[in-house]
Structures are given as structure tokens and as C-alpha cells.
Scaffold this motif. Structure first.
Motif, short mmCIF file in Angstrom:
data_model
loop_
_atom_site.label_atom_id
_atom_site.label_comp_id
_atom_site.label_asym_id
_atom_site.label_seq_id
_atom_site.Cartn_x
_atom_site.Cartn_y
_atom_site.Cartn_z
N ALA A 1 0.81 -1.23 0.00
CA ALA A 1 0.00 0.00 0.00
C ALA A 1 0.84 1.27 0.00
O ALA A 1 0.46 2.28 0.58
N ASN A 2 1.98 1.24 -0.70
CA ASN A 2 2.82 2.43 -0.76
C ASN A 2 2.73 3.15 -2.11
O ASN A 2 3.56 3.98 -2.43
N SER B 1 9.40 -5.21 -3.05
CA SER B 1 8.90 -5.49 -1.69
C SER B 1 7.52 -6.13 -1.74
O SER B 1 7.20 -6.97 -0.90
N ASP B 2 6.70 -5.77 -2.73
CA ASP B 2 5.39 -6.41 -2.88
C ASP B 2 5.56 -7.87 -3.31
O ASP B 2 4.86 -8.75 -2.82
N ILE B 3 6.50 -8.10 -4.20
CA ILE B 3 6.77 -9.47 -4.66
C ILE B 3 7.26 -10.32 -3.48
O ILE B 3 6.75 -11.43 -3.26
N ARG C 1 -4.31 -9.14 1.83
CA ARG C 1 -3.84 -8.26 0.73
C ARG C 1 -2.92 -9.02 -0.23
O ARG C 1 -2.73 -8.59 -1.36
N ASN C 2 -2.34 -10.13 0.20
CA ASN C 2 -1.46 -10.90 -0.68
C ASN C 2 -2.23 -11.84 -1.60
O ASN C 2 -1.64 -12.41 -2.51
N ASP C 3 -3.51 -12.01 -1.38
CA ASP C 3 -4.36 -12.84 -2.24
C ASP C 3 -4.86 -11.96 -3.39
O ASP C 3 -6.00 -11.52 -3.41
N VAL D 1 1.61 -10.03 -9.25
CA VAL D 1 2.38 -8.93 -8.66
C VAL D 1 3.59 -8.64 -9.55
O VAL D 1 3.88 -7.48 -9.86
N LYS D 2 4.30 -9.70 -9.96
CA LYS D 2 5.48 -9.52 -10.83
C LYS D 2 5.09 -8.83 -12.14
O LYS D 2 5.82 -7.95 -12.62
#
Length: 142
Positions: free
Chosen positions: A90-91, A97-99, A116-118, A133-134
Motif C-alpha cells: 500500500a505504498n 517489496s510487494d513481490i 492483501r497478498n491474495d 504482482v510480478k
């Protein structure tokens, strides 16, 4: 906040008020997407369904004529949210960092701590979430 999950452009917004609400309307006033059907009212909540919501944007839904059970009409109220698929931190940017965060939760059942990771919102954090995400790495909100 930032909505990071991909739901095919369909999102449900639930607004909670102090008093019970009985009527009102909603419209998308900025951004790409539209209200689907009429809002639903239950006690002190108003539920608004959206469709066609695009990624990488801020969308604003304006609530109009919301009336409570005492016949009080609330002022028109714009509510905004950011859409950025894959931004699990959420940045406002999808990055390494999300990956890493999504990889660390792979194989886990979705809970309040890691929902949030789903990214595909199917109930499990898996390789498909990591891949999404990638694929969105480098996307950023203006």
C-alpha cells in the motif's frame, strides 16, 4: 488506501453510518468504472457495487441523498479509493517489496493478516498471485 486485489473490475463498497440508512444513490464522479444496480441498505450500512473499475487510478464514488431512518438527509459525500493491482504494501507503487511479501505468504490460507497478498481473491496465496504482482511491477499511482 490502496485496493491491490484484482477482481475483474468488480468491487463492492460498504459504507457504515451512525444511524440506520434507508435510501440514497451513488455515482462514479471521477475515474473509470460505474455503479452496477441500486445501492442496498441494511441497518446502518449502504452497499454499492462497482463494475469496470480500471487499474492504476483513483476512483471517486459520490453518495447523494443518503437518508437515515429519522428522515435526515446527509450532504453529498465524495469517497475516493486508489486502485493498484499488486501493491500489497500500500505504498502506491508495485515493487520488489510487494513481490517478496507475496512470496512469503505463498501457500497460506487467507486471514485478516495476509488477505492483501491474495491478489486474485480466491482464498489462497499462490504462485498465480506472485505472478500477477510480478507482472505489475513498476506500476505506480500518480
Amino acid at each position: 488506501g490502496v485496493e491491490c486485489r484484482s477482481t475483474g473490475g468488480a468491487h463492492t463498497l460498504v459504507f457504515t453510518f451512525s444511524n440506520n440508512v434507508v435510501s440514497g444513490s451513488a455515482s462514479v464522479t471521477t475515474g473509470i468504472g460505474s455503479v452496477s444496480g441500486s445501492p442496498a441498505f441494511s441497518g446502518n450500512t449502504m452497499t454499492v457495487n462497482l463494475t469496470g473499475v480500471a487499474d492504476v487510478q483513483q476512483i471517486t464514488v459520490t453518495l447523494t441523498g443518503v437518508t437515515d431512518s429519522f428522515a435526515q438527509v446527509l450532504p453529498d459525500t465524495p469517497v475516493s479509493m486508489n486502485m493498484l493491482i499488486g501493491d500489497t504494501t500500500a505504498n502506491r507503487t508495485v515493487s520488489a517489496s510487494d513481490i517478496a511479501q507475496t512470496k512469503a505468504q505463498s501457500g497460506m490460507t487467507v486471514t485478516a493478516a495476509n488477505f492483501r497478498n491474495d491478489i486474485n481473491a480466491n482464498g489462497t496465496v499462490s504462485a498465480s498471485d506472485i505472478a500477477q504482482v510480478k507482472a505489475n511491477a513498476g506500476h505506480t499511482l500518480p
